[in-house]
Design an enzyme around this catalytic site. Structure first.
Site, PDB file in Angstrom:
ATOM      1  N   ASP A   1      -2.128   8.313  -3.860  1.00 38.40           N
ATOM      2  CA  ASP A   1      -1.273   7.223  -4.330  1.00 38.40           C
ATOM      3  C   ASP A   1      -2.092   6.429  -5.346  1.00 38.40           C
ATOM      4  OD1 ASP A   1       0.874   5.389  -4.409  1.00 38.40           O
ATOM      5  OD2 ASP A   1       1.201   5.645  -2.261  1.00 38.40           O
TER       6      ASP A   1
ATOM      7  N   ASP B   1       2.547   4.609  -8.207  1.00 41.28           N
ATOM      8  CA  ASP B   1       3.261   3.468  -7.634  1.00 41.28           C
ATOM      9  C   ASP B   1       3.791   2.557  -8.739  1.00 41.28           C
ATOM     10  OD1 ASP B   1       3.713   1.620  -5.167  1.00 41.28           O
ATOM     11  OD2 ASP B   1       2.639   0.345  -6.577  1.00 41.28           O
TER      12      ASP B   1
ATOM     13  N   GLU C   1       7.202   6.497  -8.880  1.00 43.52           N
ATOM     14  CA  GLU C   1       8.131   5.608  -8.192  1.00 43.52           C
ATOM     15  C   GLU C   1       8.916   4.854  -9.268  1.00 43.52           C
ATOM     16  OE1 GLU C   1       8.041   2.088  -4.804  1.00 43.52           O
ATOM     17  OE2 GLU C   1       6.536   2.100  -6.385  1.00 43.52           O
TER      18      GLU C   1
ATOM     19  N   HIS D   1       6.880   4.919   3.427  1.00 43.89           N
ATOM     20  CA  HIS D   1       6.207   3.721   3.934  1.00 43.89           C
ATOM     21  C   HIS D   1       6.926   2.434   3.539  1.00 43.89           C
ATOM     22  CE1 HIS D   1       4.992   4.128  -0.200  1.00 43.89           C
ATOM     23  NE2 HIS D   1       4.542   2.878  -0.194  1.00 43.89           N
ATOM     24  N   ASP D   2       7.829   2.517   2.551  1.00 47.10           N
ATOM     25  CA  ASP D   2       8.545   1.326   2.075  1.00 47.10           C
ATOM     26  C   ASP D   2       9.969   1.233   2.607  1.00 47.10           C
ATOM     27  OD1 ASP D   2       6.643  -0.014   0.584  1.00 47.10           O
ATOM     28  OD2 ASP D   2       7.092   1.065  -1.271  1.00 47.10           O
TER      29      ASP D   2
END
Length: 571
Positions: A98, A199, A256, A331-332
């Site tokens: 990430d 990200d 993302e 995770h979000d």
């Protein structure tokens, strides 16, 4: 179609803090991950995507990076990371990191220098502005509530942060910043990393002049995504990043990118664009809430027709032109089983059904840790149980706005990101076998019934169904490279489609609910020659596909190696 390893493998996302603790400090670490690599190898995944592992004050669980080239001490050392990567590669598992390029921590050396004085050489590494009319430089709202601007007493200017105030945005208009980031990524590539998840990459460019957003209600701050999401110059910067850095190796990149449809996504992932390999889209993630930003906390009922419409649109627009990244959890996001499935009597069936959709659409399937055993939302009952900065901000602001604590906690139980961040449930011992100490966040109370040990001992478990899905993708090229045709488009309960590739076909039939609808295959399509290759119910008898009764959350996958559309004379 060009073959790539990242098209033909499932990718498993690990949230290191919550995966497996090896030293009893209550925090997951690299030695813990290493101890579970055999488990992941048995599942059959081809790559691991690690959430941020870098040195960080950990205000936003690692997405506030203070040193891009050091390992967070909670997780171990650089030697532990190197050992993890070596052990993963020996098992044929690639490693995807990430990478946060939109912002850093306010503790990063660059920002410490930047805020030290207005004439510091690194002042322009970040976005600084003077206030206007006695207030903020503009009226943009942060993703984590409040203004995107934070006032600095020392230099009497504001810096921008699209996320928390501890996460100042980098200034991508500064060529020195861009060069520093390029060099840092090359450093990780030289260590043997196989790919990157980028990200918030859609936000690295801000509108020229940083204009105010329309504000008819004269609010202090308003949503202004149009001024910092998917702007044209993002593509110029990504082409440059790809040409100078990514394209020099056989890497996988996934961005993302919120707030776009498939046509816009092609500007990132189109085969001729040379920017990214995939993007994570968010359209289906907004179906059970009123909106985005602060509106995401307000729930609404989702509709299967909307899911079909969104997924089908992405499948058809990107086919042959770009590549999809398919997911339901990360995770979000809250646990998808609690959002779109059934956490009660039909937990196993609905988990398998949802997995079938993600794995058998065209695109790379992403598995978020724990979904392969059917983990659910934690639904904490007290604000003290939560750790997420976004969650706590929402709680405090909502109290000030007059919402009741009961209402707020109900929204958190449904929507908080911490629902996905509770420790991995390995067995039914204390703290689910995650740690011998006190876990950094509370374990979901259902771990005694839902855990890896139980799943591995149950031949009919969700785990083995995931394993079968991954094997199915490897066995049948049609799953990876075939086109997509939606069936029963207006059916409110059944989602079905056919994939076709070089004379072979795969038909997927999924009941999304706990009642018993009937699937009716078009008379134009022959029901002869279909082989049932996967089902989430034990009984595998063949039914007439032109009128097929379905049980709650039932899923059936059929394969045939001859075209199914009847010739015109037979229609």
């Amino acid at each position: 179609m060009i073959r790539k390893w990242w098209k033909e493998n499932a990718i498993y996302q690990i949230y290191p803090r919550s995966f497996k603790d090896s030293n009893g400090d209550g925090i997951g670490d690299f030695q813990g991950i290493i101890s579970k690599l055999d488990y992941l190898q048995e599942l059959g995944i081809g790559a691991i995507w690690l959430c941020p592992i870098y040195e960080s004050p950990n205000f936003d669980n690692g997405y506030d990076i203070s040193d891009f080239q050091a390992i967070m001490k909670d997780f171990g050392t650089m030697q532990d990371f190197d050992e993890f990567m070596r052990e993963a590669h020996e098992r044929g598992i690639k490693v995807v990191l990430d990478m946060v390029l939109n912002h850093t921590s306010d503790k990063h050396d660059w920002f410490v220098e930047s805020r030290s004085s207005i004439d510091n050489p690194k002042r322009d590494y970040y976005i600084w502005r003077k206030g206007k009319n006695g207030g903020y430089p503009n009226n943009w709202e942060s993703y984590f509530s409040g203004s995107v601007w934070e006032y600095d007493q020392e230099t009497e200017e504001y810096y921008m942060h699209l996320y928390a105030r501890q996460q100042p945005d980098l200034n991508w208009e500064n060529k020195e910043v861009v060069n520093e980031l390029h060099d840092m990524i090359r450093w990780w590539m030289d260590k043997g990393v196989d790919g990157f998840r980028l990200d918030a990459i859609a936000h690295i460019v801000k509108a020229v002049g940083l204009p105010d957003a329309d504000n008819p209600q004269n609010l202090p701050v308003v949503q202004a995504f149009q001024f910092f999401s998917n702007l044209e110059k993002v593509h110029t910067l990504l082409k440059d990043l790809n040409q100078q850095v990514f394209a020099t190796r056989d890497l996988m990149t996934v961005g993302e990118t919120s707030g776009l449809g498939p046509e816009q996504a092609l500007e990132y992932v189109g085969n001729e664009r040379h920017e990214l390999d995939m993007v994570f889209q968010f359209e289906h993630m907004h179906l059970d809430c009123v909106g985005t930003g602060s509106s995401k906390w307000v729930g609404r009922s989702w509709n299967l027709l909307d899911i079909k419409k969104i997924m089908s649109h992405w499948q058809t627009v990107l086919h042959g032109k770009g590549w999809n990244a398919n997911y339901f959890s990360n995770h979000d996001q809250p646990r998808h089983l609690s959002r779109f499935g059934n956490t009660g009597e039909y937990r196993k069936q609905s988990a398998k059904m949802l997995a079938t959709l993600i794995h058998l659409l065209q695109g790379t399937p992403y598995i978020y840790q724990g979904e392969e055993i059917g983990m659910t939302n934690a639904s904490f009952e007290h604000i003290e149980d939560y750790r997420d900065v976004e969650t706590i901000n929402y709680y405090n602001i909502s109290l000030k706005e007059g919402k009741t604590e009961k209402e707020i906690l109900q929204n958190l139980a449904r929507r908080s990101r911490d629902n996905a961040r509770t420790p991995m449930q390995w067995d039914n011992t204390t703290h689910a076998g995650f740690t011998d100490g006190n876990p950094w966040i509370q374990v979901n109370s259902n771990y005694t019934d839902i855990n890896v040990e139980q799943a591995l001992n149950d031949p009919d478990s969700i785990f083995y169904y995931y394993k079968n899905l991954i094997a199915l993708r490897k066995k049948y090229p049609v799953v990876i490279y075939g086109d997509y045709r939606l069936l029963c488009a207006l059916h409110h309960q059944v989602y079905s489609f056919i994939r076709s590739y070089e004379g072979t076909e795969l038909m997927v039939i999924m009941n999304f609910f706990d009642d018993e609808p009937t699937f009716e295959l078009s008379e134009r399509i022959s029901d002869e020659g279909w082989e049932l290759v996967l089902s989430n119910y034990d009984e595998h008898e063949h039914h007439h596909l032109h009128s097929l009764p379905l049980r709650p959350y039932e899923t059936r996958v059929y394969y045939k190696d001859t075209p199914s559309v009847l010739p015109k004379a037979a229609q």
